[in-house]
Design a protein around this motif. Sequence first.
Motif, PDB file in Angstrom:
ATOM      1  N   GLY A   1     -25.675  -6.993  13.397  1.00 52.73           N
ATOM      2  CA  GLY A   1     -25.803  -6.173  14.593  1.00 52.73           C
ATOM      3  C   GLY A   1     -25.345  -6.893  15.856  1.00 52.73           C
ATOM      4  N   GLN A   2     -24.878  -8.136  15.711  1.00 49.35           N
ATOM      5  CA  GLN A   2     -24.415  -8.935  16.838  1.00 49.35           C
ATOM      6  C   GLN A   2     -22.968  -8.589  17.182  1.00 49.35           C
ATOM      7  OE1 GLN A   2     -26.448 -11.308  18.437  1.00 49.35           O
ATOM      8  NE2 GLN A   2     -28.004 -10.337  17.152  1.00 49.35           N
ATOM      9  N   LYS A   3     -22.625  -8.745  18.449  1.00 48.29           N
ATOM     10  CA  LYS A   3     -21.242  -8.536  18.888  1.00 48.29           C
ATOM     11  C   LYS A   3     -20.390  -9.698  18.375  1.00 48.29           C
ATOM     12  CE  LYS A   3     -22.001  -4.850  21.362  1.00 48.29           C
ATOM     13  NZ  LYS A   3     -21.593  -3.557  20.876  1.00 48.29           N
ATOM     14  N   ARG A   4     -19.218  -9.367  17.837  1.00 44.60           N
ATOM     15  CA  ARG A   4     -18.288 -10.358  17.299  1.00 44.60           C
ATOM     16  C   ARG A   4     -16.917 -10.122  17.935  1.00 44.60           C
ATOM     17  NH1 ARG A   4     -21.955 -13.581  15.200  1.00 44.60           N
ATOM     18  NH2 ARG A   4     -23.149 -12.648  13.510  1.00 44.60           N
ATOM     19  N   THR A   5     -16.344 -11.155  18.538  1.00 45.73           N
ATOM     20  CA  THR A   5     -15.036 -11.043  19.178  1.00 45.73           C
ATOM     21  C   THR A   5     -14.046 -11.920  18.437  1.00 45.73           C
ATOM     22  OG1 THR A   5     -16.061 -10.608  21.311  1.00 45.73           O
ATOM     23  CG2 THR A   5     -13.763 -11.324  21.344  1.00 45.73           C
ATOM     24  N   VAL A   6     -12.919 -11.317  18.045  1.00 45.25           N
ATOM     25  CA  VAL A   6     -11.900 -12.047  17.292  1.00 45.25           C
ATOM     26  C   VAL A   6     -10.506 -11.683  17.805  1.00 45.25           C
ATOM     27  CG1 VAL A   6     -13.276 -12.251  15.172  1.00 45.25           C
ATOM     28  CG2 VAL A   6     -11.822 -10.262  15.497  1.00 45.25           C
ATOM     29  N   PRO A   7      -9.576 -12.640  17.703  1.00 47.77           N
ATOM     30  CA  PRO A   7      -8.187 -12.353  18.072  1.00 47.77           C
ATOM     31  C   PRO A   7      -7.480 -11.657  16.913  1.00 47.77           C
ATOM     32  CG  PRO A   7      -8.415 -14.662  17.456  1.00 47.77           C
ATOM     33  CD  PRO A   7      -9.780 -14.050  17.373  1.00 47.77           C
ATOM     34  N   VAL A   8      -6.693 -10.642  17.228  1.00 50.77           N
ATOM     35  CA  VAL A   8      -5.907  -9.918  16.224  1.00 50.77           C
ATOM     36  C   VAL A   8      -4.538  -9.594  16.822  1.00 50.77           C
ATOM     37  CG1 VAL A   8      -7.914  -8.882  15.059  1.00 50.77           C
ATOM     38  CG2 VAL A   8      -6.819  -7.662  16.932  1.00 50.77           C
TER      39      VAL A   8
ATOM     40  N   ILE B   1     -10.579  -8.192  19.939  1.00 51.33           N
ATOM     41  CA  ILE B   1     -11.435  -7.037  19.690  1.00 51.33           C
ATOM     42  C   ILE B   1     -12.868  -7.495  19.510  1.00 51.33           C
ATOM     43  CG2 ILE B   1      -9.609  -5.587  18.730  1.00 51.33           C
ATOM     44  CD1 ILE B   1     -10.821  -6.087  15.948  1.00 51.33           C
ATOM     45  N   THR B   2     -13.768  -6.698  20.043  1.00 50.66           N
ATOM     46  CA  THR B   2     -15.197  -6.952  19.894  1.00 50.66           C
ATOM     47  C   THR B   2     -15.777  -5.819  19.065  1.00 50.66           C
ATOM     48  OG1 THR B   2     -15.288  -8.086  22.019  1.00 50.66           O
ATOM     49  CG2 THR B   2     -17.383  -7.315  21.107  1.00 50.66           C
ATOM     50  N   THR B   3     -16.352  -6.197  17.936  1.00 51.67           N
ATOM     51  CA  THR B   3     -16.984  -5.238  17.029  1.00 51.67           C
ATOM     52  C   THR B   3     -18.453  -5.595  16.912  1.00 51.67           C
ATOM     53  OG1 THR B   3     -16.507  -6.601  15.075  1.00 51.67           O
ATOM     54  CG2 THR B   3     -14.841  -4.964  15.708  1.00 51.67           C
ATOM     55  N   THR B   4     -19.210  -4.727  16.271  1.00 50.59           N
ATOM     56  CA  THR B   4     -20.618  -4.994  16.002  1.00 50.59           C
ATOM     57  C   THR B   4     -20.754  -5.395  14.541  1.00 50.59           C
ATOM     58  OG1 THR B   4     -21.271  -3.369  17.655  1.00 50.59           O
ATOM     59  CG2 THR B   4     -22.943  -4.017  16.048  1.00 50.59           C
ATOM     60  N   GLY B   5     -21.351  -6.554  14.299  1.00 52.50           N
ATOM     61  CA  GLY B   5     -21.525  -7.038  12.931  1.00 52.50           C
ATOM     62  C   GLY B   5     -22.282  -6.044  12.078  1.00 52.50           C
TER      63      GLY B   5
ATOM     64  N   ASN C   1     -16.808  -4.595   9.695  1.00 55.10           N
ATOM     65  CA  ASN C   1     -17.536  -4.171  10.891  1.00 55.10           C
ATOM     66  C   ASN C   1     -17.046  -2.809  11.375  1.00 55.10           C
ATOM     67  OD1 ASN C   1     -18.836  -6.628  10.730  1.00 55.10           O
ATOM     68  ND2 ASN C   1     -17.725  -7.544  12.432  1.00 55.10           N
ATOM     69  N   LEU C   2     -15.715  -2.618  11.403  1.00 50.82           N
ATOM     70  CA  LEU C   2     -15.175  -1.331  11.858  1.00 50.82           C
ATOM     71  C   LEU C   2     -15.513  -0.203  10.889  1.00 50.82           C
ATOM     72  CD1 LEU C   2     -11.642  -2.234  13.292  1.00 50.82           C
ATOM     73  CD2 LEU C   2     -13.753  -1.710  14.542  1.00 50.82           C
ATOM     74  N   ARG C   3     -15.550  -0.489   9.606  1.00 50.83           N
ATOM     75  CA  ARG C   3     -15.916   0.553   8.633  1.00 50.83           C
ATOM     76  C   ARG C   3     -17.371   0.978   8.843  1.00 50.83           C
ATOM     77  NH1 ARG C   3     -12.343   2.271   5.136  1.00 50.83           N
ATOM     78  NH2 ARG C   3     -13.918   3.040   3.697  1.00 50.83           N
ATOM     79  N   SER C   4     -18.205   0.038   9.228  1.00 48.61           N
ATOM     80  CA  SER C   4     -19.613   0.328   9.461  1.00 48.61           C
ATOM     81  C   SER C   4     -19.843   0.994  10.816  1.00 48.61           C
ATOM     82  CB  SER C   4     -20.409  -0.976   9.373  1.00 48.61           C
ATOM     83  OG  SER C   4     -21.754  -0.773   9.680  1.00 48.61           O
ATOM     84  N   ASN C   5     -19.140   0.504  11.847  1.00 49.24           N
ATOM     85  CA  ASN C   5     -19.274   1.043  13.200  1.00 49.24           C
ATOM     86  C   ASN C   5     -17.902   0.966  13.875  1.00 49.24           C
ATOM     87  OD1 ASN C   5     -19.781   1.672  15.858  1.00 49.24           O
ATOM     88  ND2 ASN C   5     -21.382   0.147  16.153  1.00 49.24           N
ATOM     89  N   PRO C   6     -17.196   2.090  13.979  1.00 47.49           N
ATOM     90  CA  PRO C   6     -15.824   2.061  14.499  1.00 47.49           C
ATOM     91  C   PRO C   6     -15.698   1.902  16.012  1.00 47.49           C
ATOM     92  CG  PRO C   6     -16.463   4.299  13.979  1.00 47.49           C
ATOM     93  CD  PRO C   6     -17.597   3.412  13.528  1.00 47.49           C
TER      94      PRO C   6
END
Length: 164
Positions: free
Chosen positions: A67-74, A59-63, A101-106
């Motif tokens: 504000g940077q894109k963050r990609t992590v395995p889940v 998943i790629t979220t916004t920090g 990150n998801l709570r801030s920007n889903p």
Amino acid sequence: MRYSEANAFQRGVRRFASSGPGSWLFLRVAHRLDKPVFKATRGRHTLANLLAGLPIAMITTTGRKSGQKRTVPVLGLPTSDGLAVISSRYGAERHPGWYYNLRSNPDGEVTVDGETRPFRAVEAEGERRRRIWDQALETYPGFATYEKRAAHRQIAVWVLERTP
């Protein structure tokens, strides 16, 4: 793949991952190998997927701060509600960074089996959360151990709803 369908090696890896030493190893070391494996297999596999037979998504979220894109395995659980992800962080004291990150920007992107698509994350609650949690335990019983370790917080269950 459900736990009952995994082979003996995969079940062993899953049991190890939920143990104290296994959680430490996966939290601090093994997950860092997921991205290179993911890239080498063109988005089809991660180390955890290959070793444990678990359905892994990137998943790629916004920090929320950067504000940077963050990609992590889940662990990406296909459910009747959509793709679900669980913010267990191996039962650690705090939620994983992507939870905040998801709570801030889903809004974000998810890659599964080489296919990338946009999503809007919705935190599952009540009956919906319980139903997804029960499905998650069938795939990875280690979540029960994580829940005990993280008794001071509720482990969030998210559904990544498709967006156009």
